[in-house]
Design an enzyme around this catalytic site. Sequence first.
Site, PDB file in Angstrom:
ATOM      1  N   CYS A  76       0.847  -1.197   0.000  1.00  0.00           N
ATOM      2  CA  CYS A  76       0.000   0.000   0.000  1.00  0.00           C
ATOM      3  C   CYS A  76       0.884   1.250   0.000  1.00  0.00           C
ATOM      4  O   CYS A  76       1.738   1.405   0.870  1.00  0.00           O
ATOM      5  CB  CYS A  76      -0.887  -0.030   1.243  1.00  0.00           C
ATOM      6  SG  CYS A  76      -1.511   1.565   1.753  1.00  0.00           S
ATOM      7  N   GLU A  77       0.678   2.114  -0.991  1.00  0.00           N
ATOM      8  CA  GLU A  77       1.557   3.285  -1.108  1.00  0.00           C
ATOM      9  C   GLU A  77       1.238   4.359  -0.067  1.00  0.00           C
ATOM     10  O   GLU A  77       2.012   5.270   0.136  1.00  0.00           O
ATOM     11  CB  GLU A  77       1.503   3.858  -2.526  1.00  0.00           C
ATOM     12  CG  GLU A  77       0.179   4.492  -2.909  1.00  0.00           C
ATOM     13  CD  GLU A  77       0.153   4.906  -4.379  1.00  0.00           C
ATOM     14  OE1 GLU A  77       0.982   4.431  -5.160  1.00  0.00           O
ATOM     15  OE2 GLU A  77      -0.742   5.704  -4.736  1.00  0.00           O
ATOM     16  N   HIS A  78       0.091   4.247   0.588  1.00  0.00           N
ATOM     17  CA  HIS A  78      -0.258   5.239   1.606  1.00  0.00           C
ATOM     18  C   HIS A  78       0.401   4.943   2.948  1.00  0.00           C
ATOM     19  O   HIS A  78       0.731   5.848   3.699  1.00  0.00           O
ATOM     20  CB  HIS A  78      -1.782   5.294   1.805  1.00  0.00           C
ATOM     21  CG  HIS A  78      -2.511   5.811   0.605  1.00  0.00           C
ATOM     22  ND1 HIS A  78      -3.838   5.561   0.360  1.00  0.00           N
ATOM     23  CD2 HIS A  78      -2.063   6.562  -0.432  1.00  0.00           C
ATOM     24  CE1 HIS A  78      -4.189   6.147  -0.779  1.00  0.00           C
ATOM     25  NE2 HIS A  78      -3.133   6.752  -1.277  1.00  0.00           N
ATOM     26  N   HIS A  79       0.559   3.667   3.280  1.00  0.00           N
ATOM     27  CA  HIS A  79       1.091   3.300   4.600  1.00  0.00           C
ATOM     28  C   HIS A  79       2.363   2.456   4.528  1.00  0.00           C
ATOM     29  O   HIS A  79       2.954   2.135   5.542  1.00  0.00           O
ATOM     30  CB  HIS A  79       0.033   2.510   5.387  1.00  0.00           C
ATOM     31  CG  HIS A  79      -1.240   3.263   5.597  1.00  0.00           C
ATOM     32  ND1 HIS A  79      -2.333   3.137   4.776  1.00  0.00           N
ATOM     33  CD2 HIS A  79      -1.577   4.175   6.542  1.00  0.00           C
ATOM     34  CE1 HIS A  79      -3.310   3.923   5.204  1.00  0.00           C
ATOM     35  NE2 HIS A  79      -2.878   4.568   6.276  1.00  0.00           N
ATOM     36  N   GLN A 117      -5.042  -0.500  -4.362  1.00  0.00           N
ATOM     37  CA  GLN A 117      -5.740  -1.614  -5.022  1.00  0.00           C
ATOM     38  C   GLN A 117      -6.578  -1.134  -6.213  1.00  0.00           C
ATOM     39  O   GLN A 117      -6.633  -1.805  -7.253  1.00  0.00           O
ATOM     40  CB  GLN A 117      -6.629  -2.325  -3.986  1.00  0.00           C
ATOM     41  CG  GLN A 117      -7.325  -3.554  -4.554  1.00  0.00           C
ATOM     42  CD  GLN A 117      -8.130  -4.293  -3.505  1.00  0.00           C
ATOM     43  OE1 GLN A 117      -7.824  -4.241  -2.313  1.00  0.00           O
ATOM     44  NE2 GLN A 117      -9.165  -4.987  -3.952  1.00  0.00           N
ATOM     45  N   HIS A 145      -5.886  -5.697   3.592  1.00  0.00           N
ATOM     46  CA  HIS A 145      -4.880  -4.641   3.734  1.00  0.00           C
ATOM     47  C   HIS A 145      -4.382  -4.618   5.175  1.00  0.00           C
ATOM     48  O   HIS A 145      -5.166  -4.385   6.102  1.00  0.00           O
ATOM     49  CB  HIS A 145      -5.493  -3.287   3.373  1.00  0.00           C
ATOM     50  CG  HIS A 145      -5.837  -3.163   1.921  1.00  0.00           C
ATOM     51  ND1 HIS A 145      -5.214  -2.268   1.083  1.00  0.00           N
ATOM     52  CD2 HIS A 145      -6.714  -3.852   1.152  1.00  0.00           C
ATOM     53  CE1 HIS A 145      -5.707  -2.387  -0.143  1.00  0.00           C
ATOM     54  NE2 HIS A 145      -6.623  -3.348  -0.130  1.00  0.00           N
ATOM     55  N   CYS A 147      -2.723  -2.395   6.576  1.00  0.00           N
ATOM     56  CA  CYS A 147      -2.902  -1.067   7.180  1.00  0.00           C
ATOM     57  C   CYS A 147      -4.293  -0.939   7.798  1.00  0.00           C
ATOM     58  O   CYS A 147      -4.525  -0.074   8.636  1.00  0.00           O
ATOM     59  CB  CYS A 147      -2.645   0.041   6.156  1.00  0.00           C
ATOM     60  SG  CYS A 147      -3.643  -0.066   4.671  1.00  0.00           S
TER      61      CYS A 147
HETATM   62 ZN   LIG Z   1      -2.883   1.590   3.419  1.00  0.00          ZN
END
Ligand SMILES: [Zn+2]
Length: 183
Positions: A76-79, A117, A145, A147
């Site tokens: 996941c590129e956010h977390h 995703q 996920h 995260c």
């Molecule tokens: Zn995430």
Amino acid sequence: MIDEEKVRQAITLMLEGIGEDPSREGLIGTPDRIVRMYGEIFAGMDEDPADHLTRTFEAVGTDMIVEKDIPFYSMCEHHFMPFFGKAHIGYIPRDRVVGLSKLARCVETFARRPQIQEKMTSQIADAIYEHLDCEGVIVELCAEHMCMSMRGVKKGGTQTVTVARRGSFETDPKLEERFFRML
Ligand SMILES: [Zn+2]
């Protein structure tokens, strides 16, 4: 290509930042281990999905082809936490088909990048629709996920489902129904 020295320095800094001692025995090799691991799990950044999808075979009058339960692992590129699950792909060829393992390779190319995703689902559909010259393609991803499972609402086991349709799957809902029956 990964800048190994930069990643090594960043991991050392991050360990210091969370209050750890990067020189203690258990952590001393961690920056190197992460450099090697990132080289593998982000290898898709240097890959072109077209390499897998342009070697095709003649197949006249072929109906829908479904490749289901393709396992994938992404980040996941956010977390920067993993998300992982299964991909299901259906496509309707015009007159060429691709080797079945190549669909899995296409999934892997996009999974091995920092991702979300939703974007990954669209990228797989676009790559197949573009390079395979098929009548239509549908891609469904189901993933957990970390995260979400390890932090915040902590709903372990929750699956996120995303779907992307291209070509005839956008205009004919019956095709989508058949695809989901075949899963
Ligand atoms: Zn995430």
